[in-house]
Design a protein around this motif. Structure first.
Motif, PDB file in Angstrom:
ATOM      1  N   HIS A 204       1.008  -1.346  -0.115  1.00 12.84           N
ATOM      2  CA  HIS A 204       0.199   0.052  -0.085  1.00 12.84           C
ATOM      3  C   HIS A 204       1.045   1.263   0.146  1.00 12.84           C
ATOM      4  CE1 HIS A 204      -3.929   1.949   1.331  1.00 12.84           C
ATOM      5  NE2 HIS A 204      -2.959   2.834   1.340  1.00 12.84           N
ATOM      6  N   ILE A 205       0.507   2.076  -0.834  1.00 18.13           N
ATOM      7  CA  ILE A 205       1.457   3.366  -0.930  1.00 18.13           C
ATOM      8  C   ILE A 205       0.419   4.614  -0.838  1.00 18.13           C
ATOM      9  CG2 ILE A 205       2.747   4.909  -2.581  1.00 18.13           C
ATOM     10  CD1 ILE A 205       3.530   2.315  -4.049  1.00 18.13           C
ATOM     11  N   HIS A 206       0.764   5.373   0.151  1.00 16.49           N
ATOM     12  CA  HIS A 206       0.121   6.432   0.607  1.00 16.49           C
ATOM     13  C   HIS A 206       0.599   7.768   1.194  1.00 16.49           C
ATOM     14  CE1 HIS A 206      -4.587   6.607   1.307  1.00 16.49           C
ATOM     15  NE2 HIS A 206      -4.385   7.802   1.524  1.00 16.49           N
ATOM     16  N   GLY A 207       0.242   9.092   0.655  1.00 18.76           N
ATOM     17  CA  GLY A 207       0.911  10.175   1.156  1.00 18.76           C
ATOM     18  C   GLY A 207       0.093  10.662   2.526  1.00 18.76           C
ATOM     19  N   THR A 208       0.843  11.471   3.452  1.00 16.48           N
ATOM     20  CA  THR A 208       0.382  12.004   4.585  1.00 16.48           C
ATOM     21  C   THR A 208      -0.431  13.120   4.381  1.00 16.48           C
ATOM     22  OG1 THR A 208       2.327  13.261   4.927  1.00 16.48           O
ATOM     23  CG2 THR A 208       2.434  10.993   6.056  1.00 16.48           C
ATOM     24  N   ALA A 209      -0.297  13.705   3.367  1.00 12.60           N
ATOM     25  CA  ALA A 209      -1.049  14.901   3.132  1.00 12.60           C
ATOM     26  C   ALA A 209      -2.184  14.620   2.126  1.00 12.60           C
ATOM     27  CB  ALA A 209      -0.307  16.032   2.228  1.00 12.60           C
ATOM     28  N   ASP A 210      -2.849  13.349   2.075  1.00 15.85           N
ATOM     29  CA  ASP A 210      -3.983  13.371   1.029  1.00 15.85           C
ATOM     30  C   ASP A 210      -5.250  13.604   1.927  1.00 15.85           C
ATOM     31  OD1 ASP A 210      -5.822  11.808  -0.162  1.00 15.85           O
ATOM     32  OD2 ASP A 210      -4.710  10.026  -0.807  1.00 15.85           O
ATOM     33  N   HIS A 211      -6.054  14.299   1.374  1.00 18.95           N
ATOM     34  CA  HIS A 211      -7.199  15.130   1.799  1.00 18.95           C
ATOM     35  C   HIS A 211      -8.127  14.333   1.542  1.00 18.95           C
ATOM     36  CE1 HIS A 211      -4.830  17.715   4.308  1.00 18.95           C
ATOM     37  NE2 HIS A 211      -4.204  18.364   3.189  1.00 18.95           N
ATOM     38  N   THR A 212      -8.225  13.741   0.509  1.00 18.50           N
ATOM     39  CA  THR A 212      -9.409  12.987  -0.377  1.00 18.50           C
ATOM     40  C   THR A 212      -9.482  11.697   0.321  1.00 18.50           C
ATOM     41  OG1 THR A 212      -8.857  14.055  -2.535  1.00 18.50           O
ATOM     42  CG2 THR A 212     -10.348  11.968  -2.708  1.00 18.50           C
TER      43      THR A 212
ATOM     44  N   HIS B 204      -2.986  13.361  -2.909  1.00 17.36           N
ATOM     45  CA  HIS B 204      -3.687  12.264  -3.622  1.00 17.36           C
ATOM     46  C   HIS B 204      -3.516  12.077  -4.991  1.00 17.36           C
ATOM     47  CE1 HIS B 204      -7.126   9.554  -3.337  1.00 17.36           C
ATOM     48  NE2 HIS B 204      -7.762  10.129  -4.611  1.00 17.36           N
ATOM     49  N   GLN B 205      -2.302  10.900  -5.156  1.00 15.07           N
ATOM     50  CA  GLN B 205      -1.691  11.077  -6.546  1.00 15.07           C
ATOM     51  C   GLN B 205      -0.919   9.737  -6.572  1.00 15.07           C
ATOM     52  OE1 GLN B 205       1.978  11.427  -5.975  1.00 15.07           O
ATOM     53  NE2 GLN B 205       1.138  10.761  -3.575  1.00 15.07           N
ATOM     54  N   TRP B 206      -0.493   9.497  -7.937  1.00 21.14           N
ATOM     55  CA  TRP B 206       0.295   8.250  -8.196  1.00 21.14           C
ATOM     56  C   TRP B 206       1.682   8.728  -8.365  1.00 21.14           C
ATOM     57  CZ3 TRP B 206      -1.351   3.265  -9.393  1.00 21.14           C
ATOM     58  CH2 TRP B 206      -0.445   2.477  -9.646  1.00 21.14           C
ATOM     59  N   PRO B 207       2.439   8.360  -7.167  1.00 18.63           N
ATOM     60  CA  PRO B 207       3.954   8.874  -7.074  1.00 18.63           C
ATOM     61  C   PRO B 207       4.839   8.511  -8.408  1.00 18.63           C
ATOM     62  CG  PRO B 207       3.338   7.843  -4.865  1.00 18.63           C
ATOM     63  CD  PRO B 207       2.396   7.599  -6.032  1.00 18.63           C
ATOM     64  N   GLY B 208       5.572   9.512  -8.922  1.00 20.22           N
ATOM     65  CA  GLY B 208       6.223   9.281 -10.401  1.00 20.22           C
ATOM     66  C   GLY B 208       5.497   9.330 -11.577  1.00 20.22           C
ATOM     67  N   SER B 209       4.180   9.549 -11.639  1.00 13.23           N
ATOM     68  CA  SER B 209       3.526   9.678 -12.688  1.00 13.23           C
ATOM     69  C   SER B 209       3.680  11.020 -13.274  1.00 13.23           C
ATOM     70  CB  SER B 209       2.023   9.624 -12.342  1.00 13.23           C
ATOM     71  OG  SER B 209       1.292  10.541 -11.463  1.00 13.23           O
ATOM     72  N   ARG B 210       3.222  11.062 -14.615  1.00 12.21           N
ATOM     73  CA  ARG B 210       3.345  12.179 -15.587  1.00 12.21           C
ATOM     74  C   ARG B 210       2.540  13.211 -15.120  1.00 12.21           C
ATOM     75  NH1 ARG B 210       1.769  11.343 -21.464  1.00 12.21           N
ATOM     76  NH2 ARG B 210      -0.719  11.535 -20.628  1.00 12.21           N
ATOM     77  N   PRO B 211       2.929  14.426 -14.673  1.00  7.97           N
ATOM     78  CA  PRO B 211       2.567  15.576 -13.930  1.00  7.97           C
ATOM     79  C   PRO B 211       1.269  16.182 -15.172  1.00  7.97           C
ATOM     80  CG  PRO B 211       4.768  15.779 -13.924  1.00  7.97           C
ATOM     81  CD  PRO B 211       4.487  14.729 -14.660  1.00  7.97           C
ATOM     82  N   ALA B 212       0.207  16.647 -14.784  1.00 12.08           N
ATOM     83  CA  ALA B 212      -0.853  17.376 -15.455  1.00 12.08           C
ATOM     84  C   ALA B 212      -0.888  18.745 -14.994  1.00 12.08           C
ATOM     85  CB  ALA B 212      -1.980  16.228 -15.748  1.00 12.08           C
ATOM     86  N   PRO B 213      -0.071  19.517 -15.569  1.00 10.73           N
ATOM     87  CA  PRO B 213      -0.340  21.109 -14.586  1.00 10.73           C
ATOM     88  C   PRO B 213      -1.646  21.760 -14.912  1.00 10.73           C
ATOM     89  CG  PRO B 213       1.679  20.810 -15.724  1.00 10.73           C
ATOM     90  CD  PRO B 213       0.912  19.415 -16.193  1.00 10.73           C
TER      91      PRO B 213
ATOM     92  N   ASP C 173      -3.825  17.310  -6.789  1.00  7.99           N
ATOM     93  CA  ASP C 173      -2.467  17.194  -6.066  1.00  7.99           C
ATOM     94  C   ASP C 173      -1.447  16.792  -7.223  1.00  7.99           C
ATOM     95  OD1 ASP C 173      -3.288  17.684  -3.577  1.00  7.99           O
ATOM     96  OD2 ASP C 173      -3.852  15.559  -3.084  1.00  7.99           O
ATOM     97  N   ALA C 174      -0.227  17.402  -7.215  1.00 10.70           N
ATOM     98  CA  ALA C 174       0.895  17.139  -8.169  1.00 10.70           C
ATOM     99  C   ALA C 174       1.392  15.447  -7.716  1.00 10.70           C
ATOM    100  CB  ALA C 174       1.753  18.129  -7.847  1.00 10.70           C
ATOM    101  N   PRO C 175       1.850  14.733  -8.791  1.00 14.36           N
ATOM    102  CA  PRO C 175       2.375  13.735  -8.169  1.00 14.36           C
ATOM    103  C   PRO C 175       3.811  13.745  -7.506  1.00 14.36           C
ATOM    104  CG  PRO C 175       2.695  14.146 -10.492  1.00 14.36           C
ATOM    105  CD  PRO C 175       1.816  15.068  -9.965  1.00 14.36           C
ATOM    106  N   SER C 176       3.989  13.084  -6.290  1.00 21.83           N
ATOM    107  CA  SER C 176       5.307  13.075  -5.669  1.00 21.83           C
ATOM    108  C   SER C 176       6.438  12.522  -6.676  1.00 21.83           C
ATOM    109  CB  SER C 176       5.232  12.180  -4.547  1.00 21.83           C
ATOM    110  OG  SER C 176       6.381  12.056  -3.831  1.00 21.83           O
ATOM    111  N   ALA C 177       7.738  13.213  -6.435  1.00 19.63           N
ATOM    112  CA  ALA C 177       8.812  12.725  -7.077  1.00 19.63           C
ATOM    113  C   ALA C 177       9.668  11.834  -6.050  1.00 19.63           C
ATOM    114  CB  ALA C 177       9.444  13.943  -7.893  1.00 19.63           C
TER     115      ALA C 177
END
Length: 322
Positions: A199-207, A282-291, A300-304
């Motif tokens: 399971h992969i999750h960010g601590t600032a995920d508000h969704t 709330h994002q897929w880390p390392g995915s292609r950004p969509a500004p 949310d921007a994808p984490s690098a």
């Protein structure tokens, strides 16, 4: 222009989906349909599409087969999030390139009106109509015949798709491992089937908050006819729950910058891992950004800090079905 943007946001967040087919009507034909309405057991090299009928509904999906695929091969099923599609997931998360490297088949199914049925309260049309998404995904997994190794079938997904991966873990015994990203488990799980989980999750995920509870896009009680109620456990508690199911040892924790990895060895060679990314949304880390989409829709921007797709594939490859 601003009014149009606000209307689009309302459709995505309150309605829970953007229509690409009628509730019970026939979907538009996929761009390059393989076969004649039945799933192919041997898709061609490269990208192809197909349709199957499940529960009286035509269901669509995309498949990517790399050159040099072993026989039998692993299969990864990638589940898009709410408002997404299989095509969007294929373009966004890098699984085709990973399949070229890892030599596995990858499938991208489409939810009904861009949603998956994980619980009566979530999400959108799929939940309202009690769509048989478990039946669709399990049939899709079995549709490739001897081309796929039944001990190496995996599911991953983001958000609503991640929630469906947990439901699949509870309601089927098809998968060797699942890889939920920015998701939770809100379905009943009376007879869980032990399997490996990353399971992969960010601590600032508000969704879908890391600490559990309702997210910012929960619209229960807001007058919508399409339920989108997400009120799950905290991610660490969910991880601990599956460690108990899988009979795991005490996890080993490693910290690298903003990424914390908790790895637990479990019975029969399984593992239950949790990757936490401090400050990620709330994002897929390392995915292609969509500004543009990020700006207009408040995404949310994808984490690098982590490349989720190769990380998940490494985990899957190491954990075939016991």
């Amino acid at each position: 222009m601003r009014a149009r943007v606000l209307l689009l946001i309302a459709v995505l967040l309150v309605g829970g989906c953007t229509a690409h087919r009628a509730d019970r009507g026939r979907p538009p034909a996929p761009p390059a349909t393989t076969g004649t309405g039945t799933p192919p057991s041997t898709p061609p090299v490269g990208q192809s599409s197909g349709t199957m009928t499940v529960g009286g509904q035509d269901r669509t999906y995309r498949v990517y087969r790399p050159a040099g695929l072993p026989d039998p091969a692993p299969l990864v099923i990638v589940l898009h999030g709410a408002a997404g599609t299989g095509e969007q997931a294929e373009k966004s998360y890098g699984w085709d390139a990973q399949a070229d490297t890892g030599k596995f088949l990858v499938a991208y199914p489409d939810g009904i009106r861009r949603t998956w049925n994980v619980d009566p309260d979530c999400c959108g049309v799929a939940a309202r109509d009690n769509v048989d998404d478990v039946g669709f995904i399990t049939r899709l997994a079995a549709s490739f015949g001897s081309l796929v190794d039944p001990k190496r079938v995996y599911a991953t997904g983001i958000s609503n798709g991640a929630m469906l991966s947990y439901r699949l873990a509870c309601d089927t015994d098809v998968f060797a491992a699942i890889g939920p990203v920015s998701g939770t488990m809100i379905n009943e799980c009376k007879q869980p089937h032990p399997l490996s989980i990353m399971h992969i999750h960010g601590t600032a995920d508000h969704t879908i908050p890391y600490g559990g509870g309702p997210g910012k896009r929960d619209n229960a009680g807001a007058g919508s006819r399409l339920p989108v109620k997400i009120d799950g456990p905290s991610v660490p508690d969910l991880n601990a729950h599956w460690r108990e199911i899988d009979k795991c040892a005490t996890p080993v924790v490693k910290v690298s910058g903003t990424v914390t990895t908790s790895t637990a060895a479990c019975a029969d060679g399984r593992a239950v891992d949790l990757i936490t990314i401090a400050g990620a949304g709330h994002q897929w880390p390392g995915s292609r950004p969509a500004p543009l989409a990020q700006r207009l829709l408040g995404l949310d921007a994808p984490s690098a800090a982590l490349q989720a797709t190769p990380t998940l594939w490494t985990f899957f490859a190491a954990h075939p079905r016991a």
